[in-house]
Design a protein around this motif. Structure first.
Motif, PDB file in Angstrom:
ATOM      1  N   ALA B 221       0.652  -1.117   0.113  1.00 11.35           N
ATOM      2  CA  ALA B 221       0.103  -0.153   0.004  1.00 11.35           C
ATOM      3  C   ALA B 221       1.005   1.338   0.207  1.00 11.35           C
ATOM      4  O   ALA B 221       0.321   2.350  -0.509  1.00 11.35           O
ATOM      5  N   PHE B 222       1.950   1.303   0.721  1.00 13.81           N
ATOM      6  CA  PHE B 222       2.741   2.479   0.859  1.00 13.81           C
ATOM      7  C   PHE B 222       3.994   2.688   0.167  1.00 13.81           C
ATOM      8  O   PHE B 222       4.401   3.720  -0.469  1.00 13.81           O
ATOM      9  N   LYS B 441       5.251   3.992  -6.805  1.00 15.34           N
ATOM     10  CA  LYS B 441       3.575   4.280  -6.115  1.00 15.34           C
ATOM     11  C   LYS B 441       2.705   4.132  -7.301  1.00 15.34           C
ATOM     12  O   LYS B 441       1.611   3.788  -7.259  1.00 15.34           O
ATOM     13  N   THR B 461      -4.184   6.157   0.258  1.00 13.19           N
ATOM     14  CA  THR B 461      -2.648   5.732   0.862  1.00 13.19           C
ATOM     15  C   THR B 461      -2.275   7.373   1.019  1.00 13.19           C
ATOM     16  O   THR B 461      -1.585   7.417   2.053  1.00 13.19           O
TER      17      THR B 461
END
Lengths: 466, 592
Positions: B221-222, B441, B461
């Motif tokens: 997610a990050f 990302k 996020t």
């Protein structure tokens, strides 16, 4: 077969090193005897050979050796330890020679002290829980057979008491198997060694112990060989005589200093704090000899002790040790000052192999969740403690106060115990529940709700009836 | 040549041996050293003197002993039989060594990397008479239930295929003959050899374009890694580098995993060896071992072989990439590899740079990570393969200014910073959300089938990360003036950030369900946490006390959402409904 050859061609001596010339057939790593004019003997090992020039390290130091009249005898073999079942109960010097009043060892065989690395595929995973009777170890950092778990200590901290307690109390639940203790002293004082020996004598464990003693006044360079003698004895006991061996190496900092001395004398490029760049590899060749092997009954569990200079965990010796060993038990000076014994600094201590050694059928089903929760709650309590010292207790929120109270109770009751108190793992686990009973279920996020429902009510009732 | 000097050892210093009479030898040729025939590699030449790094312990070796030059560079054998193998740093099969030599490593033993006896079923995908070029796939061998090995034309071979036939072959038997234009015949086999120190050639390199999912929430997610990307995991000891590496090796969404245990603990390798055959790959349900190649050169095994182990690993990984697979390589730890370089360099008496490391350290590290990437492979049919590298770094004392960390950070695109403070709180994975970063990302959103969902995830996020940053600032204030001084909104921010940390980022690698989280479940979990914040904000604005909100029973459900199995994912959606209901009641109670 190579024969023994004698030379009187010493070219130079500097520090613990000696250069011999015009030597035939010298082999790297082999050992030599050095005979002084007065007939006394020193021992050495070959560090480097270049054509006919041989560089030696002299274990007992070079004081009194002269260039003209010393004789160097090349023994054409590596350092070896003579082993037989009779080594149990005996005391050896740091170079593996009997030091007590007993008879010489009649060797069953002679083993190269450098050993060979265990093939990773032949290793068996350490997963048998060892009950030490110490809550901070059993409950939070469980030790398993075949693990290497060092004690990071500092000068003036009671690591001797803890290792003695470990040697005295360590058992595997429900099994009466053969065990042995190999105690290795490297540069520690006579007093510290004697404390340990007396303790073993009182409990009768001395019969099952092998000691290798290189004390503070023994030659420093000898320390490089001492742990290898000890581990060779341990391998023999574990993998040939099927025993469970606990090896204590005390103190690894002295070992590393001896290594640094040799490195400096060889004018090698130093790494951090003057220690040689190969310190990691060298330490690994000692520590990695712990373990279990598939199809063999015995095991080697290793507890090295080291004193961190100025309690600094980032010093190369603890740092590199931590990278090789499977966790660490760290002793804390502030706790020691608060008279909490054993002063195990719970938060940075760690046992990497814990998850395989605990749980249903091994200790108890609630063990893993319980220690996760205890850690989390104690970490929060510690933060609150720190906050309180800065801003005063009054500034804490209700929640923080509660966690601080928990941290204090935890230190007083869970961490603190007598050096002769042997708690069963159930007692340790129940104590954890009892301490956690001051929190609501919602706050115990790390524990499976089913386990809370099963174990907690007992302790909540207790609290109410109080 | 009778007057040529016989190659002989003249010097032994630890793992480095110098031999004379080596005229004509080439750099990085493999040699056999001494009476025990230890395996070594030439690392320096000076007239007829050669310095050799020896891959085995040199005790008992001395001047005068013979040296034999094999006249070939250090190579690995590539072909069927790689998968499910466990090798040492120079591709000797460790399981067979145990059978042959016993539990302890002995010296001078030679065993081929691929079994010479085992027969594999080869099925051609082209016909006799077809023209082929290097890299062309000529057939397939089903190697395990998860991996079908594609048999490719080796480099520098081209021409017309003849005598190709389906059947069972050992790796040394001829499966076809390739006749080149000038009439030379090359026998094609299932096995090819490839030198390890230079990268395998590709047509061209492409930029990574999708995320490599790992099932680890903080990573996916990050700080996601891309297929073909590079990542590094530095951290002091005890922060869980190895657990992160193991988790990735287990759950990463790749076809092939190559795990290099480089100078690390023996017991950790045993852990992998015991777990991988038992654990199931989430998509196929087959044992993880069926897609893995393990290389184990533990810290007490010879240091020179440790130096070679990462090259052995990456060459095997590249071979599978060239078949068009998604490959992930984990190296634990690159610091030990760098230390091995340093040790060899010291023995060669080279001039050291920082901390005794050789001056070429940064160049070697960069060259290693550059072997990752998304590439267009040589040969027909046209295909793309990706190779991702995830390297652990073990800086002394956790100090990120260490040369190895710095050299690594110059080249990698993802940085997962493990810190001691989180590890002491048993917050695992102890990846620090404030200092870690990822340049990949933007690829995360493409992991969702539903495009809207992908965009929403991206936006969530960002929001979660900003809450975590606000938390860090607010905690400073609390430290100075106490929690009482905070406004209800700020208190909510702190609580939400805590929830993100404890209920989302914290992940238990040893919990049956929690060990792996699908990206859809991650989306649901994060959405629920943020939904609570939104609902709570509305309640605060309506005048509800924050203490009342924080006491809601639903918060326990949010905390335990991570343990909800993937099949019951709709239960997480139900939590969101319950949040709304409970908040509503609060507001009503407040009014009364």
């Amino acid at each position: 077969m190579l024969s023994v050859k004698e030379y009187q061609t010493v070219a130079s001596i500097s520090g613990p090193l000696m250069l011999v010339e015009m030597v035939d057939e010298a082999k790297y790593g082999h050992i030599v005897d050095i005979e002084l004019p007065d007939g006394s003997l020193r021992h050495g090992q070959i560090l480097q050979v270049e054509k006919d020039k041989v560089l030696l390290q002299v274990f007992e130091g070079t004081r009194g050796i002269d260039v003209d009249n010393s004789t160097v005898r090349f023994l054409a073999r590596p350092l070896e330890l003579a082993v037989s079942p009779d080594i149990l109960g005996r005391v050896f010097s740091g170079l593996g020679e009997p030091k007590d009043d007993g008879p010489p060892i009649i060797p069953e065989k002679r083993l190269d002290i450098n050993g060979s690395p265990i093939n990773p595929d032949a290793r068996d995973y350490p997963n048998e829980f060892i009950q030490t009777g110490i809550s901070t170890i059993d409950g939070l950092n469980p030790l398993v057979r075949g693990q290497k778990l060092p004690v990071f200590s500092g000068s003036g901290l009671p690591h001797d008491n803890i290792t003695a307690q470990l040697a005295r109390q360590a058992t595997v639940l429900g099994k009466g198997e053969e065990f042995a203790v190999v105690f290795t002293a490297m540069g520690i004082t006579f007093e510290a060694a004697q404390f340990f020996i007396n303790d073993l004598q009182e409990t009768g464990a001395i019969e099952r112990a092998v000691m290798f003693l290189n004390l503070a006044n023994d030659p420093a360079i000898e320390r490089i060989a001492t742990p290898r003698f000890a581990l060779t004895a341990a391998e023999y006991l574990a993998f040939e005589l099927d025993m469970h061996v606990l090896v204590i190496l005390n103190d690894m900092t002295n070992y590393c200093e001896a290594l640094r001395e040799i490195s400096a004398a060889r004018k090698e490029v130093p790494g951090r704090r003057g220690y040689p760049g190969y310190l990691y590899t060298n330490l690994a060749s000692v520590y990695e000899r712990a373990g279990r092997i598939k199809g063999k009954k015995g095991s080697i569990t290793l507890v090295p002790v080291l004193t961190m200079p100025e309690d600094d965990k980032t010093h190369p010796v603890p740092d590199l040790t931590g990278y090789i060993t499977e966790g660490q038990i760290i002793l804390s000076r502030p706790l020691h000052r608060k008279a909490i014994s054993p002063p195990v600094d719970v938060l940075p201590s760690l046992s990497r192999l814990k998850d395989k050694g605990i749980g249903e059928g091994k200790t108890r089903e609630d063990h893993a969740d319980l220690y996760n929760q205890l850690y989390a709650a104690y970490a929060r309590g510690k933060e609150a403690q720190e906050l309180a010292t800065i801003m005063g207790e009054a500034a804490l929120s209700e929640e923080d106060k509660k966690y601080m109270e928990f941290a204090n109770k935890f230190e007083d009751r869970y961490v603190s115990q007598d050096y002769y108190e042997n708690r069963t793992v159930e007692q340790t686990l129940d104590l954890g529940w009892e301490l956690l009973s001051m929190f609501e279920n919602v706050e115990l996020k790390r524990i499976d709700i089913k386990l809370i429902e099963k174990y907690m009510p007992r302790f909540r009732k207790q609290k109410k009836s109080n | 040549m009778s007057n040529k000097k016989q190659p002989r050892i003249i010097k032994v210093a630890g793992p480095v041996v110098v031999a004379e009479g080596m005229a004509g030898a080439r750099m990085y040729d493999v040699v056999r050293v001494g009476n025990l025939a230890l395996i070594g590699e030439i690392v320096e030449l000076n007239a007829d003197l050669a310095s050799i790094q020896v891959y085995e312990e040199t005790t008992g070796i001395g001047p005068g002993e013979p040296v034999v030059n094999t006249e070939a560079p250090l190579s690995v054998e590539l072909g069927p039989g790689l998968i499910e193998s466990i090798y040492d740093g120079i591709q000797r099969p460790l399981d067979l060594l145990v059978k042959k030599e016993g539990e302890f490593m002995s010296r001078g033993s030679v065993l081929p990397g691929l079994s010479r006896k085992k027969k594999w079923h080869f099925k051609p995908t082209i016909k006799n008479g077809q023209l082929v070029e290097p890299g062309d796939i000529i057939g397939e061998v089903p190697e395990t239930t998860l991996v079908t090995q594609k048999i490719m034309i080796p480099p520098a071979v081209s021409g017309t295929i003849q005598k190709i036939a389906e059947g069972d072959y050992t790796v040394e038997q001829t499966i076809a003959v390739c006749v080149s234009e000038d009439g030379t015949e090359t026998e094609l086999k299932l096995m090819q050899k490839c030198p390890v120190r230079s990268p395998r050639q590709v047509i061209k390199r492409l930029a990574p374009n999708s995320a490599l999912l790992t099932g680890q929430r903080v990573i996916d997610a990050f700080f996601p890694i891309a297929k073909g990307g590079t990542a590094c995991v530095p951290g002091p000891f005890g922060t869980g580098k190895t657990v992160v590496q193991h988790q990735l090796a287990k759950w990463v969404d790749a076809d092939i995993v190559v795990y290099v245990g480089c100078g690390e603990r023996g017991n950790e390798m045993t852990d992998v060896l015991i777990e991988f055959p038992e654990l199931k790959e989430p998509r196929s349900g087959e044992p993880l071992m069926k897609r893995s190649v393990l290389i184990a050169n533990t810290s007490n095994m010879p240091v020179a072989a440790r130096e070679a182990s990462v090259y052995t690993g990456i060459t095997i990984a590249e071979y599978f990439r060239d078949m068009g697979y998604i490959v992930a390589l984990m190296a634990d730890s690159t610091s030990r590899w760098a230390e091995a370089m340093r040790e060899i360099s010291t023995r060669l008496e080279e001039m050291p740079a920082e901390e005794g490391y050789p001056a070429y350290l940064a160049a070697r590290i960069a060259a290693f990570y550059e072997r990752a990437g998304r590439v267009k492979c040589f040969g027909k049919p046209e295909r793309e393969g990706t190779l991702s590298i995830i390297g652990a770094v073990s800086p002394p004392g956790g100090d990120l200014s260490d040369s190895v960390v710095q050299a690594t950070l110059h080249v990698v695109k993802v940085f997962w910073s493990l810190i001691g403070r989180l590890a002491y709180q048993r917050h695992f994975p102890a990846i620090d959300w404030l200092t870690s970063y990822s340049f990949y990302k933007e690829h995360l959103k493409y992991c969702f089938e539903d495009k809207e969902q992908g965009l929403e995830m991206e936006q969530m996020t960002v929001q979660a990360m900003s809450l975590l940053e606000q938390e860090a600032e607010l905690l400073e204030i609390v430290r100075l003036v106490g929690a009482e001084a905070l406004s209800p909104r700020d208190r909510l921010t702190l609580e939400t950030a805590r929830s993100i940390r404890e209920d989302f980022l914290h992940q238990n690698a040893f919990h049956k369900v929690d060990t792996h989280t699908s990206i859809t479940k991650q989306y649901e979990m994060l959405k629920t946490i943020l939904h609570f914040e939104k609902a709570a904000l509305a309640a605060i604005d309506a005048g509800v006390e924050t203490a009342e909100i924080f006491k809601l029973a639903i918060r326990e459900d949010i905390a335990r959402a991570k343990y909800i199995p993937e099949e019951e994912i709709n239960k997480i959606t139900e939590i969101r409904q319950k949040i709304d209901e409970q908040m509503k009641q609060l507001k009503i109670a407040d009014r009364v």
